[in-house]
Motif scaffolding. Structure first.
Motif, short mmCIF file in Angstrom:
data_model
loop_
_atom_site.label_atom_id
_atom_site.label_comp_id
_atom_site.label_asym_id
_atom_site.label_seq_id
_atom_site.Cartn_x
_atom_site.Cartn_y
_atom_site.Cartn_z
N UNK A 42 26.60 -11.60 10.53
CA UNK A 42 25.96 -10.48 11.20
C UNK A 42 27.00 -9.39 11.38
N UNK A 43 26.74 -8.20 10.88
CA UNK A 43 27.71 -7.12 10.95
C UNK A 43 27.04 -5.89 11.56
N UNK A 44 27.65 -5.38 12.62
CA UNK A 44 27.09 -4.27 13.38
C UNK A 44 27.93 -3.01 13.12
N UNK A 45 27.28 -2.03 12.54
CA UNK A 45 27.94 -0.74 12.28
C UNK A 45 27.86 0.14 13.52
N UNK A 46 28.30 -0.39 14.65
CA UNK A 46 28.31 0.32 15.94
C UNK A 46 26.93 0.87 16.29
N UNK A 47 25.88 0.04 16.06
CA UNK A 47 24.52 0.48 16.33
C UNK A 47 23.84 -0.29 17.46
N UNK A 48 24.16 -1.55 17.63
CA UNK A 48 23.44 -2.38 18.59
C UNK A 48 23.73 -1.95 20.03
N UNK A 49 22.67 -1.91 20.84
CA UNK A 49 22.82 -1.61 22.26
C UNK A 49 23.10 -2.88 23.04
N UNK A 50 23.17 -2.77 24.37
CA UNK A 50 23.49 -3.94 25.21
C UNK A 50 22.51 -5.10 25.04
N UNK A 51 21.20 -4.80 24.91
CA UNK A 51 20.23 -5.89 24.77
C UNK A 51 20.40 -6.62 23.45
N UNK A 52 20.62 -5.86 22.37
CA UNK A 52 20.84 -6.50 21.06
C UNK A 52 22.11 -7.34 21.08
N UNK A 53 23.13 -6.84 21.71
CA UNK A 53 24.38 -7.61 21.80
C UNK A 53 24.15 -8.91 22.56
N UNK A 54 23.34 -8.86 23.60
CA UNK A 54 23.03 -10.07 24.37
C UNK A 54 22.22 -11.05 23.53
N UNK A 55 21.28 -10.53 22.74
CA UNK A 55 20.47 -11.39 21.85
C UNK A 55 21.37 -12.11 20.86
N UNK A 56 22.30 -11.37 20.27
CA UNK A 56 23.22 -11.97 19.29
C UNK A 56 24.10 -13.01 19.97
N UNK A 57 24.62 -12.68 21.14
CA UNK A 57 25.51 -13.61 21.85
C UNK A 57 24.80 -14.92 22.17
N UNK A 58 23.56 -14.82 22.64
CA UNK A 58 22.79 -16.05 22.93
C UNK A 58 22.53 -16.85 21.66
N UNK A 59 22.17 -16.14 20.61
CA UNK A 59 21.85 -16.80 19.35
C UNK A 59 23.07 -17.52 18.78
N UNK A 60 24.24 -16.89 18.85
CA UNK A 60 25.44 -17.50 18.30
C UNK A 60 25.76 -18.83 18.97
N UNK A 61 25.38 -18.97 20.24
CA UNK A 61 25.68 -20.19 20.98
C UNK A 61 24.78 -21.36 20.58
N UNK A 62 23.60 -21.06 20.03
CA UNK A 62 22.66 -22.15 19.78
C UNK A 62 22.24 -22.31 18.33
N UNK A 63 22.56 -21.35 17.46
CA UNK A 63 22.08 -21.44 16.09
C UNK A 63 22.70 -22.61 15.35
N UNK A 64 21.92 -23.30 14.51
CA UNK A 64 22.49 -24.36 13.66
C UNK A 64 23.19 -23.80 12.42
N UNK A 65 23.12 -22.49 12.22
CA UNK A 65 23.77 -21.87 11.06
C UNK A 65 25.26 -21.66 11.34
N UNK A 66 26.02 -21.54 10.27
CA UNK A 66 27.45 -21.23 10.39
C UNK A 66 27.58 -19.71 10.43
N UNK A 67 27.67 -19.16 11.62
CA UNK A 67 27.50 -17.73 11.81
C UNK A 67 28.79 -17.04 12.25
N UNK A 68 28.98 -15.84 11.74
CA UNK A 68 30.05 -14.95 12.19
C UNK A 68 29.43 -13.61 12.58
#
Length: 282
Positions: A42-68
Motif C-alpha cells: 500500500x503506497x500513499x502519495x500524501x493523499x490519505x486523511x486521518x480516517x484512511x490512515x486509521x483504516x490502514x493501521x487497523x488492517x495492517x494489524x489483522x490482515x493475513x496478507x504480507x503487507x507493507x
C-alpha cells in the motif's frame, strides 16, 4: 488449477486513494479473496486523511496478507508515484489494483496462471463490471458490482482460458509481467497525469514490442465506476498513437469478446450454490 504458493504470486500494488469507504471495502475484499501470505504494498502519495490512515493501521494489524505500507511526505502525482513503485519492484511480476477495486475470490491465482499459460502475455486484465473493453455483462457499460462474489468468481474460474487480445490493459486491475515491463521502460510521467492514460501508453509500447495485452477471462475484479484520463491526457495519447482511436473503435464495433461474455453469463446462470466451488480459490 493447482494453487500457487503465495510467495510465487505477483506482488499487489495498491495506491491509496482519497475515498475512505472505498479503501475499507477494497481491503476487506482483498482479505476475503486473496491467499494468506500474498505480498501487497500500500503506497500513499500524501493523499490519505486521518480516517484512511486509521483504516490502514487497523488492517495492517489483522490482515493475513504480507503487507507493507509507505506514505510520501509530499505528493508527486499519480503516474510518477506508480512509476516509483514499479521501479522498486524491478523485474517482479505485479498487479496494480485501483484504490476503489474489490477483487473477487481467486483473482490473484488466476492472473498468475494467465502469465504461466502464455509467455507472450505482458499485461492481463480481469473482467470488471466497469471495465470498458473488459466489461461484463455488457461491453463498455457500467453495471453495479456483482451481488454474489463467490458465484461470479466460480463462473469465471470455469471459463476456457483462451486469453483473447484487448486493445489495451484497463486500470481497474492489471497484471504486468516484470520482464516485459522492464523492456518497455517506465511510465511517462512527463506526458500523462493519470494512470488511465499512462497504462494505455504502456500497453501500446508493449504491443509494439511484440507482447500481448490479454483478457484474463477466468478472473473478476469489481469496481464502483470507471477510471478516466486527466485533462489533456487523451490529446497526448492521440498525438503519440494516432491509430489508438481507430483501434479502440474497431474493437467496440466488432465486439470480439461477445462469445466469451455470453459463455460467462451461461456459466453464471448454471452455477448453483457456490459452496462446492470454494476449493477453486484455495
Amino acid at each position: 488449477m493447482s494453487p500457487a504458493p503465495a510467495a510465487a504470486l505477483p506482488v499487489i500494488l495498491l495506491p491509496v486513494g482519497v475515498d475512505d469507504d472505498a479503501l475499507d471495502a477494497c481491503l476487506g475484499a482483498l482479505d476475503a479473496g486473496t491467499p494468506a501470505g500474498s505480498r501487497i504494498w500500500l503506497a500513499d502519495d500524501a493523499q490519505a486523511g486521518p480516517r484512511a490512515s486509521a483504516i490502514v493501521e487497523r488492517w495492517l494489524k489483522r490482515t493475513p496478507l504480507q503487507a507493507d505500507y509507505t506514505r510520501r511526505q509530499q505528493m508527486i502525482g499519480e503516474v510518477a508515484h506508480l512509476d516509483e513503485m514499479l521501479k522498486a519492484c524491478a523485474g517482479a511480476d505485479v498487479v496494480v489494483l485501483a484504490p476503489d477495486a474489490q477483487p473477487l475470490p481467486g483473482w490473484l491465482q488466476q492472473l498468475s496462471a494467465c502469465f504461466s499459460r502464455d509467455a507472450s502475455i505482458a499485461s492481463a486484465t480481469p473482467w470488471c463490471n466497469a471495465g470498458e473493453a473488459a466489461s461484463w455483462p455488457r461491453l463498455g457499460e457500467i453495471e453495479l458490482p456483482p451481488q454474489n462474489f463467490e458465484r461470479t468468481a466460480a463462473a469465471c474460474a470455469a471459463m476456457p482460458p483462451e486469453h483473447p487480445e484487448l486493445p489495451a490493459a484497463v486500470n481497474h486491475a492489471v497484471a504486468l509481467r516484470g520482464s516485459a515491463r522492464q523492456r518497455a521502460g517506465g511510465l511517462d510521467a512527463s506526458s500523462y497525469a493519470s494512470w488511465y492514460a499512462a497504462l494505455i501508453d504502456l500497453s501500446l509500447r508493449l504491443s509494439g514490442l511484440g507482447w500481448r495485452n490479454a483478457l484474463c477471462e477466468t478472473a473478476f475484479v469489481a469496481r464502483g465506476g470507471e477510471g478516466g484520463p486527466a485533462e489533456g491526457d487523451m490529446d497526448a495519447i492521440n498525438a503519440r498513437w494516432p491509430a489508438w482511436n481507430a483501434r479502440l473503435a474497431n474493437f467496440l464495433m466488432n465486439d470480439p469478446l461477445r462469445a466469451p461474455r455470453e459463455r460467462l453469463a451461461s456459466l453464471y446462470a448454471d452455477i448453483g450454490s457456490p459452496e462446492p466451488q470454494r476449493e477453486l480459490f484455495r
